[in-house]
Design a protein around this motif. Structure first.
Motif, PDB file in Angstrom:
ATOM      1  N   VAL A 183       0.778  -0.875   0.285  1.00 61.51           N
ATOM      2  CA  VAL A 183      -0.084   0.115  -0.048  1.00 61.51           C
ATOM      3  C   VAL A 183       1.135   1.132  -0.330  1.00 61.51           C
ATOM      4  O   VAL A 183       1.520   1.520   0.824  1.00 61.51           O
ATOM      5  N   GLU A 184       1.029   1.717  -1.250  1.00 62.84           N
ATOM      6  CA  GLU A 184       1.721   2.902  -1.115  1.00 62.84           C
ATOM      7  C   GLU A 184       0.695   3.906  -1.721  1.00 62.84           C
ATOM      8  O   GLU A 184       0.399   4.125  -3.455  1.00 62.84           O
TER       9      GLU A 184
ATOM     10  N   ILE B  91      -2.982   4.958  -5.711  1.00 61.95           N
ATOM     11  CA  ILE B  91      -2.208   3.978  -5.024  1.00 61.95           C
ATOM     12  C   ILE B  91      -0.805   3.217  -6.345  1.00 61.95           C
ATOM     13  O   ILE B  91      -1.424   3.196  -7.208  1.00 61.95           O
ATOM     14  N   VAL B  92       0.043   3.364  -5.960  1.00 62.14           N
ATOM     15  CA  VAL B  92       1.206   3.018  -6.795  1.00 62.14           C
ATOM     16  C   VAL B  92       1.785   1.180  -6.904  1.00 62.14           C
ATOM     17  O   VAL B  92       1.517  -0.004  -6.159  1.00 62.14           O
ATOM     18  N   VAL B  93       1.258   0.809  -8.336  1.00 59.13           N
ATOM     19  CA  VAL B  93       1.816  -0.644  -8.286  1.00 59.13           C
ATOM     20  C   VAL B  93       3.726  -0.389  -9.240  1.00 59.13           C
ATOM     21  O   VAL B  93       3.396   0.241 -10.202  1.00 59.13           O
TER      22      VAL B  93
ATOM     23  N   ASN C  52       6.610  -5.868 -11.095  1.00 60.30           N
ATOM     24  CA  ASN C  52       6.752  -7.325  -9.987  1.00 60.30           C
ATOM     25  C   ASN C  52       6.177  -7.477  -8.420  1.00 60.30           C
ATOM     26  O   ASN C  52       6.009  -8.348  -7.820  1.00 60.30           O
ATOM     27  N   GLN C  53       5.016  -6.443  -8.516  1.00 58.26           N
ATOM     28  CA  GLN C  53       3.406  -6.244  -7.896  1.00 58.26           C
ATOM     29  C   GLN C  53       2.780  -6.334  -8.374  1.00 58.26           C
ATOM     30  O   GLN C  53       2.203  -6.420  -9.606  1.00 58.26           O
ATOM     31  N   PHE C  54       1.817  -7.472  -8.357  1.00 58.76           N
ATOM     32  CA  PHE C  54      -0.055  -7.165  -8.584  1.00 58.76           C
ATOM     33  C   PHE C  54      -1.129  -6.276  -8.105  1.00 58.76           C
ATOM     34  O   PHE C  54      -0.918  -6.340  -7.186  1.00 58.76           O
TER      35      PHE C  54
ATOM     36  N   TYR D 255      -8.459  -0.839  -5.882  1.00 55.71           N
ATOM     37  CA  TYR D 255      -8.112  -2.027  -6.037  1.00 55.71           C
ATOM     38  C   TYR D 255      -7.139  -2.134  -4.844  1.00 55.71           C
ATOM     39  O   TYR D 255      -6.729  -1.797  -4.074  1.00 55.71           O
ATOM     40  N   ARG D 256      -6.586  -3.668  -4.708  1.00 58.48           N
ATOM     41  CA  ARG D 256      -5.680  -4.279  -4.037  1.00 58.48           C
ATOM     42  C   ARG D 256      -4.365  -4.803  -4.083  1.00 58.48           C
ATOM     43  O   ARG D 256      -4.405  -5.521  -5.412  1.00 58.48           O
ATOM     44  N   MET D 257      -3.131  -4.661  -3.341  1.00 60.53           N
ATOM     45  CA  MET D 257      -2.045  -4.622  -3.953  1.00 60.53           C
ATOM     46  C   MET D 257      -0.829  -5.570  -2.870  1.00 60.53           C
ATOM     47  O   MET D 257      -1.673  -6.171  -1.899  1.00 60.53           O
TER      48      MET D 257
END
Length: 406
Positions: free
Chosen positions: A16-17, A52-54, A57-59, A88-90
């Motif tokens: 969570v960023e 939120i930043v993705v 290699n993050q989902f 969304y969820r990461m």
């Protein structure tokens, strides 16, 4: 839990960023085909810090599943960082040397995962599959060497499919450019192999088209140029016997995607064909969509199988492949003009009569017979068929994951 299956929550951690300072501008959504896509949201004047930043290699996944059909929108980020909706969820793999992210993404591409996630979704008016449910997903986690081997095998197939798709598109682009060069700019090779118009080829004025055309060329309607024209039909959906076999391919307009057609999403039985107005169309028929969803209207398809269609498809049967491929590219390049004469109400449609009356500028026999579209279409067919079989092999690799040894 199967002996070789592990709980996913033991191998991943949440991310969570927030987009502090609006540093990242690339807002993305996630398709239910499991890739990131440009978001439709207008971001002008919007405070992007709430997104939120993705990172690589993050989902990220859309926890809302109500309107997603039978698919879960989840994707692994590759390339530059992006931002997504705060709804969304990461998460990411805790250790790439224990659980490889690409291996995990392969698991998420399996239809079994989609079915599981839909079954585990909960809620009344809206259903959700959240991180807590994601943690409880079970999957085989073999040695990292085995994971990398599986990923390599899968990527070899995927990369070949992508290469074929690029080749197919290049062939299509080249054919369209060649059609324009020969049959619009009139720079087809003359008897000496030089461009006709620019080297003084004789041009004559045509009143019907209100332009100069090469001497000896003629104007014909699609009906005059073709051997036959047919529309399809839909057997009664309420009669299971019409749809319970794979006897005859049956195409919908949504499958006419300006390309070669080698298979169909649905099939009808011999009985369904017999007891309806559906017809079997021969190989090398050119199909054009008279109406359909979105941008479907006016799209074309080139049949490389015998098939039937629904009533929204108009099939044009030509004398030979030379004429059929010439017609296909004429319809491809003139789609906007063709659609502009459609009739009807809020969503005007094409009709068989409109298509019959489309005007074609027909070159002399020696010019028509020397165009290379037959070879291009046959090459496109081979690439399309290879991708069809490769896609089947890709699915086999995914299905074998459940039997992966430790």
């Amino acid at each position: 839990m199967k002996s070789n299956y592990k709980r996913l929550g033991d191998y991943i951690e949440p991310c969570v960023e927030k987009n502090t300072g609006n540093l990242i501008k690339d807002l993305r959504g996630i398709s239910n085909r499991k890739y990131f896509q440009k978001a439709k949201t207008n971001t002008i004047g919007i405070d992007l810090s709430k997104y939120i930043v993705v990172r690589t290699n993050q989902f990220a996944f859309n926890r809302a599943t109500t309107r997603n059909g039978d698919k879960i929108s989840i994707a692994l980020r590759k390339g530059k960082d992006c931002i997504v909706s705060p709804s969304y969820r990461m998460f990411k793999s805790r250790d790439e040397n224990i659980l490889n992210s690409e291996y995990l993404m392969m698991w998420f591409r399996r239809p079994e995962f989609d079915r599981y996630a839909r079954f585990k979704s909960h809620g009344s008016a809206h259903e959700f599959f959240d991180l807590d449910e994601m943690y409880e997903v079970e999957l085989p986690v073999p040695s990292i060497e085995k994971q990398r081997e599986i990923v390599k095998e899968y990527n070899t197939v995927v990369n070949r499919i992508k290469l074929n798709e690029k080749l197919n598109q290049k062939l299509e682009d080249a054919a369209q450019a060649l059609y324009k060069h020969w049959f619009v700019d009139f720079e087809f090779p003359n008897a000496e192999g030089k461009p006709y118009k620019s080297t003084g080829g004789k041009m004559v004025y045509n009143e019907e088209l209100d332009l100069e055309i090469p001497e000896g060329w003629k104007v014909k309607s699609v009906k005059e140029f073709s051997v036959d024209m047919k529309s399809g039909a839909t057997p009664n959906r309420g009669v299971p016997e019409y749809w319970n076999s794979h006897d005859i391919p049956w195409l919908k307009t949504g499958e006419l995607k300006n390309g070669v057609i080698i298979n169909s999403e649905e099939y009808i039985s011999e009985l369904g064909l017999k007891e309806s107005s559906a017809k079997i169309l021969p190989k090398n028929s050119v199909l054009i969509a008279m109406y359909g969803q979105g941008e479907t209207k006016g799209q074309v398809g080139y049949l490389k199988i015998e098939s039937s269609t629904n009533q929204a498809c108009c099939a044009i049967i030509s004398l030979n492949e030379i004429c059929a491929t010439f017609l296909y590219y004429h319809l491809r390049l003139n789609r906007k003009e063709i659609v502009s004469v459609a009739i009807g109400g809020a969503q005007p449609n094409l009709s068989k009569e409109i298509i019959e009356n489309i005007k074609l500028l027909i070159p002399k026999k020696e010019v028509l017979e020397n165009h290379p579209f037959v070879y291009i279409m046959n090459y496109r067919e081979s690439l399309t068929r290879e991708n069809y079989y490769l896609s089947g092999f890709k699915n086999i690799i995914l299905s074998k994951m459940s039997k992966t040894a430790l």
